[in-house]
Write a protein that holds these residues in place. Sequence first.
Motif, PDB file in Angstrom:
ATOM      1  N   ILE A  84     -32.168  41.935 -51.628  1.00  0.00           N
ATOM      2  CA  ILE A  84     -31.294  41.363 -52.659  1.00  0.00           C
ATOM      3  C   ILE A  84     -31.267  42.322 -53.842  1.00  0.00           C
ATOM      4  CG2 ILE A  84     -30.920  39.434 -54.265  1.00  0.00           C
ATOM      5  CD1 ILE A  84     -32.427  37.618 -52.337  1.00  0.00           C
ATOM      6  N   SER A  86     -30.062  42.307 -57.762  1.00  0.00           N
ATOM      7  CA  SER A  86     -29.573  41.372 -58.785  1.00  0.00           C
ATOM      8  C   SER A  86     -29.390  42.071 -60.124  1.00  0.00           C
ATOM      9  CB  SER A  86     -30.536  40.186 -58.925  1.00  0.00           C
ATOM     10  OG  SER A  86     -31.738  40.601 -59.511  1.00  0.00           O
ATOM     11  N   LYS A  97     -21.252  46.179 -54.777  1.00  0.00           N
ATOM     12  CA  LYS A  97     -20.676  45.513 -53.596  1.00  0.00           C
ATOM     13  C   LYS A  97     -19.703  46.443 -52.876  1.00  0.00           C
ATOM     14  CE  LYS A  97     -21.160  40.986 -55.674  1.00  0.00           C
ATOM     15  NZ  LYS A  97     -20.486  39.995 -56.507  1.00  0.00           N
ATOM     16  N   ASP A 106     -25.652  45.003 -45.007  1.00  0.00           N
ATOM     17  CA  ASP A 106     -25.756  43.605 -45.382  1.00  0.00           C
ATOM     18  C   ASP A 106     -26.777  43.438 -46.524  1.00  0.00           C
ATOM     19  OD1 ASP A 106     -25.720  40.884 -45.403  1.00  0.00           O
ATOM     20  OD2 ASP A 106     -27.037  40.674 -43.657  1.00  0.00           O
ATOM     21  N   GLN A 108     -27.494  41.612 -50.165  1.00  0.00           N
ATOM     22  CA  GLN A 108     -26.996  40.513 -50.996  1.00  0.00           C
ATOM     23  C   GLN A 108     -27.029  40.933 -52.456  1.00  0.00           C
ATOM     24  OE1 GLN A 108     -29.225  37.242 -48.408  1.00  0.00           O
ATOM     25  NE2 GLN A 108     -28.812  36.519 -50.476  1.00  0.00           N
ATOM     26  N   GLU A 110     -26.442  39.600 -56.241  1.00  0.00           N
ATOM     27  CA  GLU A 110     -26.374  38.320 -56.938  1.00  0.00           C
ATOM     28  C   GLU A 110     -26.543  38.510 -58.441  1.00  0.00           C
ATOM     29  OE1 GLU A 110     -29.528  36.116 -55.068  1.00  0.00           O
ATOM     30  OE2 GLU A 110     -28.434  35.986 -53.167  1.00  0.00           O
TER      31      GLU A 110
END
Length: 242
Positions: A84, A86, A97, A106, A108, A110
């Motif tokens: 992840i 962030s 992104k 893949d 993530q 956030e």
Amino acid sequence: MSNIVSQNSTGPNPDYIKNLFNSISASYDRTNTFITMGLHQSWRKKLIELSDAQPGDKVLDCATGTGDFAIAFKQILGPKSLVIGSDFCEGMLDQAKIKSNQLKLDVQFEQADVLNLQYEDNSFDVVSIGYGIRNVADTKKGIQEMVRVLKPGGRLLILETGSNQSSLLKPFISVYFKLVVPMIGALSSGNKKAYQYLNQSSLKFPCGLEFIDLMNSTDQFSHLGFKKLLGGASFIYKGIKR
Ligand SMILES: C[S@@+](CC[C@H](N)C(=O)[O-])C[C@H]1O[C@@H](n2cnc3c(N)ncnc32)[C@H](O)[C@@H]1O
């Protein structure tokens, strides 16, 4: 732009920081490569090596910006790992992104504030933050929050600029950061003020043993260490959670 100093703490004002990074997000990667003469990529690899991250690990890269650390962790650890990235700045996350989609990775991405992460206690094997902690309004609280989400035995890795370079390189590095960096920043991003702030904040921020003392003052680590890069132009800090 908002006031540079936060009203509630000694660090920079979060609104000022968000606006600053939103305004340079599209040119951030290019400017970074010019400023570090491409060296930041090898420093990132070094940090990942020092993290002892293994395939299958859960990794959180805080203040991920345009996502370079999160992307590199994913490339190295493979599909079994949850990675992840962030950040609290949407413009920077948008760039992250785009890059991970282009690479078909893949990861993530956030929105999250380092001072108030939405993740559960003890959930990650590795938490990293690159050139982010000095922009967080409350440094110690930021460290405590990142440790909170680490599993016991998990590793916190911090890459940050330094201001106590060895005597041989000091004159060169200080002129480089004071004059050359804002100039490159202005040419590459059109925002000289942003790069003047980034340079001034580096000079004021604790580094080396002083930063280790700050990490230690949280009383959360069983092991602490650091590595100087380019004679102290940057530092990697590593803490293992008790
Ligand atoms: C210099 S950039 C570093 C980006 C990236 N980690 C890298 O290594 O290139 C600093 C980033 O910290 C983020 N940031 C600063 N304070 C933050 C906070 N409190 N919570 C989340 N992100 C923050 C900014 O939005 C920005 O994207």
